[in-house]
Scaffold this motif. Structure first.
Motif, PDB file in Angstrom:
ATOM      1  N   HIS A 104     -60.107  52.294 -31.438  1.00  0.00           N
ATOM      2  CA  HIS A 104     -60.646  51.526 -32.715  1.00  0.00           C
ATOM      3  C   HIS A 104     -61.673  52.326 -33.448  1.00  0.00           C
TER       4      HIS A 104
ATOM      5  N   ASN B 293     -60.686  49.692 -40.134  1.00  0.00           N
ATOM      6  CA  ASN B 293     -59.215  50.230 -39.947  1.00  0.00           C
ATOM      7  C   ASN B 293     -58.270  48.909 -39.604  1.00  0.00           C
TER       8      ASN B 293
ATOM      9  N   PHE C 265     -55.674  53.633 -36.032  1.00  0.00           N
ATOM     10  CA  PHE C 265     -55.254  53.542 -37.592  1.00  0.00           C
ATOM     11  C   PHE C 265     -56.533  54.201 -38.325  1.00  0.00           C
TER      12      PHE C 265
ATOM     13  N   ARG D 264     -57.881  55.412 -42.412  1.00  0.00           N
ATOM     14  CA  ARG D 264     -57.841  54.735 -43.843  1.00  0.00           C
ATOM     15  C   ARG D 264     -58.392  55.903 -44.917  1.00  0.00           C
TER      16      ARG D 264
ATOM     17  N   ILE E  72     -50.857  57.646 -35.076  1.00  0.00           N
ATOM     18  CA  ILE E  72     -51.901  57.284 -35.956  1.00  0.00           C
ATOM     19  C   ILE E  72     -51.277  56.651 -37.110  1.00  0.00           C
ATOM     20  N   GLY E  73     -51.538  55.362 -37.218  1.00  0.00           N
ATOM     21  CA  GLY E  73     -51.039  54.765 -38.304  1.00  0.00           C
ATOM     22  C   GLY E  73     -52.115  54.410 -39.401  1.00  0.00           C
ATOM     23  N   ARG E  74     -51.659  54.238 -40.760  1.00  0.00           N
ATOM     24  CA  ARG E  74     -52.498  54.141 -41.605  1.00  0.00           C
ATOM     25  C   ARG E  74     -52.842  52.476 -42.147  1.00  0.00           C
ATOM     26  N   TYR E  75     -54.108  52.271 -42.517  1.00  0.00           N
ATOM     27  CA  TYR E  75     -54.556  51.046 -42.913  1.00  0.00           C
ATOM     28  C   TYR E  75     -53.739  50.695 -44.260  1.00  0.00           C
TER      29      TYR E  75
ATOM     30  N   PHE F  35     -50.473  48.937 -43.065  1.00  0.00           N
ATOM     31  CA  PHE F  35     -50.816  48.516 -41.777  1.00  0.00           C
ATOM     32  C   PHE F  35     -49.760  47.608 -41.044  1.00  0.00           C
TER      33      PHE F  35
ATOM     34  N   ASP G 164     -46.757  50.169 -39.920  1.00  0.00           N
ATOM     35  CA  ASP G 164     -47.207  50.943 -38.836  1.00  0.00           C
ATOM     36  C   ASP G 164     -47.376  50.177 -37.689  1.00  0.00           C
ATOM     37  N   LEU G 165     -47.912  48.995 -37.626  1.00  0.00           N
ATOM     38  CA  LEU G 165     -48.394  48.208 -36.630  1.00  0.00           C
ATOM     39  C   LEU G 165     -46.876  47.795 -35.804  1.00  0.00           C
TER      40      LEU G 165
END
Length: 185
Positions: free
Chosen positions: A15, A19, A53, A55, A122-125, A128, A131-132
């Motif tokens: 966390h 993000n 995540f 950003r 690694i996702g991007r905000y 979101f 990617d989630l």
């Protein structure tokens, strides 16, 4: 930053503040987690799928500014003072006082303390929800609705920060821009 062992299904959530972490932790897993652990991923957790995540660095900093200034913390700081604190490496990033809390929430995402190197995804905000869904597929989770808790105020950071601030923040977050592939202002 804070590392959590999410349970049922098990996964490690790295966390990085601002993000979408509240949406992941509370909105999806609820109270089914262990942690936080700060600045490391415990050895026994490293066997699990891990995700984080990221950003745009200045967008993230602006979100933190609004969080500290208006939303819930009620610390009224000018943008000048806020950017000074963010960029001051002599200030720790614990949680002892306001300055450390600001640093804790604005530390570069690629800083070793944030444990991003342990993330298998690694996702991007900025994308979101999509990617989630990748995280859900990997964990074989059936989630019909993706909550967005504590959404930050929509604003253009170019109207919040001066050109001088943007230049300082771009230099401060240089590694984030480079390693995470975000376009520099």
């Amino acid at each position: 930053m804070s590392v959590f062992l999410m349970k049922d299904p098990n996964a490690v959530f790295i966390h990085i503040p601002k993000n979408g972490g509240s949406s992941v932790k509370h909105g999806i897993w609820g109270s089914r987690y262990e942690g936080p652990v700060f600045g490391e991923v415990p050895l026994e957790w490293q066997e699990y799928f891990s995700f984080a995540f990221v950003r745009h660095p200045i967008e993230r900093c602006m979100s933190a500014y609004f969080d500290f200034k208006k939303i819930r913390r009620q610390w009224f700081l000018s943008t000048n003072r806020f950017v000074d604190i963010v960029c001051d490496d002599s200030i720790g990033y614990g949680l002892k006082n306001t300055r450390e809390k600001i640093r804790h929430h604005t530390l570069p995402q690629t800083h070793p303390y944030n444990c991003l190197k342990y993330a298998k995804f690694i996702g991007r905000y900025e994308r979101f929800a999509d990617d989630l869904k990748i995280v859900f597929e990997k964990l074989e989770m059936d989630v019909s609705e993706i909550p967005h808790m504590r959404a930050s105020k929509k604003a253009d950071w170019k109207t919040v920060f001066s050109d001088k601030h943007i230049q300082r923040l771009t230099e401060f977050y240089a590694e984030d821009f480079e390693r995470l592939g975000y376009e520099r202002p």
